[in-house]
Design a protein around this motif. Sequence first.
Motif: not given
Length: 154
Positions: A14-41
């Motif tokens: 059960l523990l191994g199956g849970g870790f595998e499930g978390i790994r599979r779901v985690g591989n589909t996630l992507t962070p938002p685009r990086h927009i940090v910094g200075a912007w001229r307005l």
Amino acid sequence: MHRSTLLYIGMLVLLGGGFEGIRRVGNTLTPPRHIVGAWRLTVPPASSSCPLLEFGEAGDDSLQVEQSGRYLTLTFTDVHHTRLRARFDGRELYGSGLSTSSSCAVGKWVHVTGRLNSDHLELTLTRPQETHVPTLVLIGTQASGSALRSPASP
């Protein structure tokens, strides 16, 4: 086999199956685009006696973006260094903060909505609690040296 041994093996499976499930779901996630910094307005001329942002000298109109995942802090270089908190979903942002503008609007909520279009950021600021809702539309381009990046792939 003893009952305790079977129970132990079952828990490991059960523990191994849970870790595998978390790994599979985690591989589909992507962070938002990086927009940090200075912007001229690009800031239009003030058309209200109680502006949403009060910029000083022309050419000093910029925005500093700090980012932690989907959460943003937008700091404008206006006279009052207005700071707004926002959420960013990879393309659109929305948030709010208390106005630090002139005495006519101190303590009133300022709402921000925006959209990232390839290389520029379009922001709309409003104070919706007023009868005549003031609106300020800003267009920002990333300052040199802080180019947009997509998050690194694993």
